[in-house]
Design an enzyme around this catalytic site. Structure first.
Site, PDB file in Angstrom:
ATOM      1  N   ASP A   1       0.856  -1.187   0.000  1.00  0.00           N
ATOM      2  CA  ASP A   1       0.000   0.000   0.000  1.00  0.00           C
ATOM      3  C   ASP A   1       0.892   1.237   0.000  1.00  0.00           C
ATOM      4  OD1 ASP A   1       0.966   0.229   2.585  1.00  0.00           O
ATOM      5  OD2 ASP A   1      -0.910  -0.356   3.539  1.00  0.00           O
TER       6      ASP A   1
ATOM      7  N   GLY B   1       0.967   3.793   2.145  1.00  0.00           N
ATOM      8  CA  GLY B   1       1.258   4.400   3.440  1.00  0.00           C
ATOM      9  C   GLY B   1       0.246   5.431   3.870  1.00  0.00           C
TER      10      GLY B   1
ATOM     11  N   ASP C   1      -7.635  -7.458   0.648  1.00  0.00           N
ATOM     12  CA  ASP C   1      -6.711  -7.634   1.770  1.00  0.00           C
ATOM     13  C   ASP C   1      -7.444  -7.207   3.028  1.00  0.00           C
ATOM     14  OD1 ASP C   1      -5.397  -4.946   3.142  1.00  0.00           O
ATOM     15  OD2 ASP C   1      -6.246  -4.562   1.154  1.00  0.00           O
TER      16      ASP C   1
END
Length: 382
Positions: free
Chosen positions: A98, A100, A272
């Site tokens: 990802d 952040g 996820d």
């Protein structure tokens, strides 16, 4: 096990559809990702309480790494000097990182957001950092992840239309900067992230603009952040007609088994979520017969396994009484076993959905699966 011939480029192939559900394959130089896919979350270069070999054996083709955590500790430069994230965590298969942005919003003690990026204080030691779209992409490049996400701003729901629009437009500007900063990385991919809160017109505008930027894949972000499931599903239905059919569709941070099956029914390919690993560490098991809270006293004298027909040893070979005992004593083994149970079930669910789409009986699979969940953890005939 999934051992596809290695290729040099990132590719997506749509194999079949059943209603809105899609069966596909993502090809990367590090291996194939079968979709619909659930990515176990490897926050700090580890899927908590699991060996990498276990995660792979359960059927995971790809795991997720967290840019925010890895940039703070041990640092992207250090990971790069040690051979990249794949070698560092002994996972030679695909990794998605990802940007952040979500962790900056949810974990940082203090943050200031402007056009350039986000200035924040580390949740570890209070040190000050600046994260820009360009720096996020550079960190992900240093980590060596196969799929890299644009930096975006995720707002919690509910929020005002004005706040959702401001964040969506900023995310679009950051998307363009992220795409430019990604540059040319043969074999790697960069995904854009649709934002817009719970506002259909904003979601559609975001999806169309990102499609024009020609990302390798499209993610839907800013959901499962406090809104009811019905709103999440409505937003998926809203954006799906505007996502390119020839690219993977990724719903970020989702979710429960019911979230997964309902989102796949609407065209989502990738997921996820920390839910299965976090739940396992707190005593909650996901099985094909529903959820089981092993902390409950009623399991103290129960000699049965969670599921005697499971292919997962943790679900098949340990009694509910023993698992209850481990959790009550806060033994690490209990957390490991239940995390194993949960990730095994999540991968089993994804494999079941892939098979059902291939056989064009997804609706029946969806119905039967939900009926089994209604048993409250009790197998047939119990």
């Amino acid at each position: 096990m999934n051992e596809a011939p290695l290729i040099e480029t990132f590719q997506y192939r749509l194999l079949a559809c059943d209603g809105g559900a899609r069966l596909g394959e993502i090809f990367t130089p590090r291996g194939k990702i079968r979709t619909p896919a659930f990515m176990p979350v490897g926050t700090a270069a580890t899927v908590k309480a699991m060996y990498p070999e276990q995660v792979r054996e359960l059927g995971a083709d790809v795991v997720l790494g967290n840019t925010y955590h890895l940039m703070l500790r041990p640092g992207a430069e250090r990971v790069a000097s040690l051979g990249g994230l794949h070698r560092f965590m002994n996972w030679p298969y695909p990794i998605l990182t990802d940007s952040g942005g979500f962790q900056v919003m949810s974990l940082a003690k203090l943050r200031k957001l402007d056009e350039n990026g986000v200035t924040f204080q580390s949740h570890i030691d209070g040190s000050k950092h600046v994260l820009t779209p360009e720096l996020s992409m550079e960190i992900q490049r240093l980590l060596g992840s196969d799929i890299q996400m644009q930096l975006d701003e995720c707002v919690k729901l509910p929020c005002s239309t004005e706040e959702a629009e401001r964040a969506m437009r900023l995310s679009l500007r950051w998307a363009e900067r992220s795409r430019n900063a990604f540059g040319s990385q043969p074999g790697h991919a960069c995904f854009g992230i649709v934002q817009g809160g719970a506002e259909p017109t904003l979601r559609i505008e975001s999806a169309k603009a990102l499609a024009d930027m020609d990302f390798h894949g499209m993610a839907v972000g800013g959901l499962a952040v406090g809104e009811p499931q019905a709103i999440m599903l409505a937003m998926i239905e809203t954006v799906m007609p505007h996502l390119p059919e020839d690219k993977p569709h990724y719903l970020m941070g989702v979710g429960s088994p019911d979230d997964l099956i309902e989102s796949v029914a609407r065209g989502i390919d990738m997921f996820d979520c920390v839910m299965p690993t976090r739940a396992g560490r707190h005593g909650l098991a996901y099985t094909r017969f529903g959820k089981i809270n092993l902390r409950n006293a009623r399991h103290a004298d129960d000699p049965r396994p969670l599921d005697e027909k499971s292919s997962c040893p943790a679900a098949r070979d340990y009694s509910r009484a023993y698992l209850h005992h481990l959790m009550r004593c806060e033994e690490i083994l209990g957390m490991m076993l239940l995390t194993w149970v949960n990730l095994a079930y999540y991968q089993e669910l994804m494999a079941g959905m892939r098979g059902a789409i291939a056989e064009r009986n997804f609706a029946d699979f969806r119905r039967r699966t939900k009926e089994d969940w209604g048993r409250g953890g009790e197998p047939l005939g119990s």
